[in-house]
Design a protein around this motif. Structure first.
Motif, mmCIF file in Angstrom:
data_model
loop_
_atom_site.group_PDB
_atom_site.id
_atom_site.type_symbol
_atom_site.label_atom_id
_atom_site.label_comp_id
_atom_site.label_asym_id
_atom_site.label_seq_id
_atom_site.Cartn_x
_atom_site.Cartn_y
_atom_site.Cartn_z
ATOM 1 N N GLU A 1 -3.090 -18.591 23.755
ATOM 2 C CA GLU A 1 -2.654 -19.711 24.590
ATOM 3 C C GLU A 1 -2.568 -19.300 26.059
ATOM 4 O OE1 GLU A 1 1.275 -22.557 25.179
ATOM 5 O OE2 GLU A 1 1.125 -21.329 23.375
ATOM 6 N N LYS B 1 -2.320 -26.438 23.949
ATOM 7 C CA LYS B 1 -2.993 -27.743 23.959
ATOM 8 C C LYS B 1 -3.925 -27.872 22.758
ATOM 9 C CE LYS B 1 -5.983 -30.574 26.837
ATOM 10 N NZ LYS B 1 -6.876 -30.595 27.992
ATOM 11 N N THR B 2 -3.853 -29.032 22.106
ATOM 12 C CA THR B 2 -4.749 -29.310 20.975
ATOM 13 C C THR B 2 -5.289 -30.725 21.118
ATOM 14 O OG1 THR B 2 -2.928 -30.108 19.596
ATOM 15 C CG2 THR B 2 -3.526 -27.776 19.366
ATOM 16 N N GLU B 3 -6.294 -30.995 20.313
ATOM 17 C CA GLU B 3 -6.841 -32.357 20.250
ATOM 18 C C GLU B 3 -7.047 -32.748 18.818
ATOM 19 O OE1 GLU B 3 -10.326 -31.894 22.745
ATOM 20 O OE2 GLU B 3 -11.475 -31.087 21.104
ATOM 21 N N ASN C 1 -4.648 -20.800 29.197
ATOM 22 C CA ASN C 1 -3.926 -21.381 30.331
ATOM 23 C C ASN C 1 -4.320 -20.730 31.656
ATOM 24 O OD1 ASN C 1 -2.568 -23.246 28.745
ATOM 25 N ND2 ASN C 1 -0.751 -21.971 28.515
#
Length: 98
Positions: free
Chosen positions: A10, A96-98, A14
């Motif tokens: 992560e 962050k995910t989708e 970032n």
């Protein structure tokens, strides 16, 4: 086997680092939640699709908890690929995910 924690992955994302992430979970798992920009190759198909990968690149392998991605790392490593397992998998990933 080289490993990164989910927090380390992560943090690198970032910072804007380009990581080659391969998610080896099943289709329904990836549809539910995934890291943006991943390549999806289910573990059962990895052996048949490894020709799509570049041995000059390093790949971060991801699954739900780290077990399947560990097996993926062993398979790819035995064929001369540079791989890192994301310890803890998506269960531990808070980015962050989708």
């Amino acid at each position: 086997m080289k490993q990164l924690t989910a927090k380390e992955v992560e943090a690198k994302l970032n910072e804007g680092k380009a990581l080659n992430i391969i998610d080896v979970r099943e289709v329904d798992e990836v549809k539910a939640r995934r890291i943006p920009g991943i390549t999806h190759i289910p573990l059962g198909l990895l052996e048949f699709r490894m020709h799509e990968l570049d041995k000059s690149k390093e790949y971060v392998m991801v699954c739900r908890s780290g077990g399947r991605s560990g097996r993926a790392c062993q398979l790819l490593d035995s064929h001369g690929f540079k791989v890192i397992n994301m310890a803890g998998g998506m269960d531990a990933y808070e980015g962050k995910t989708e």
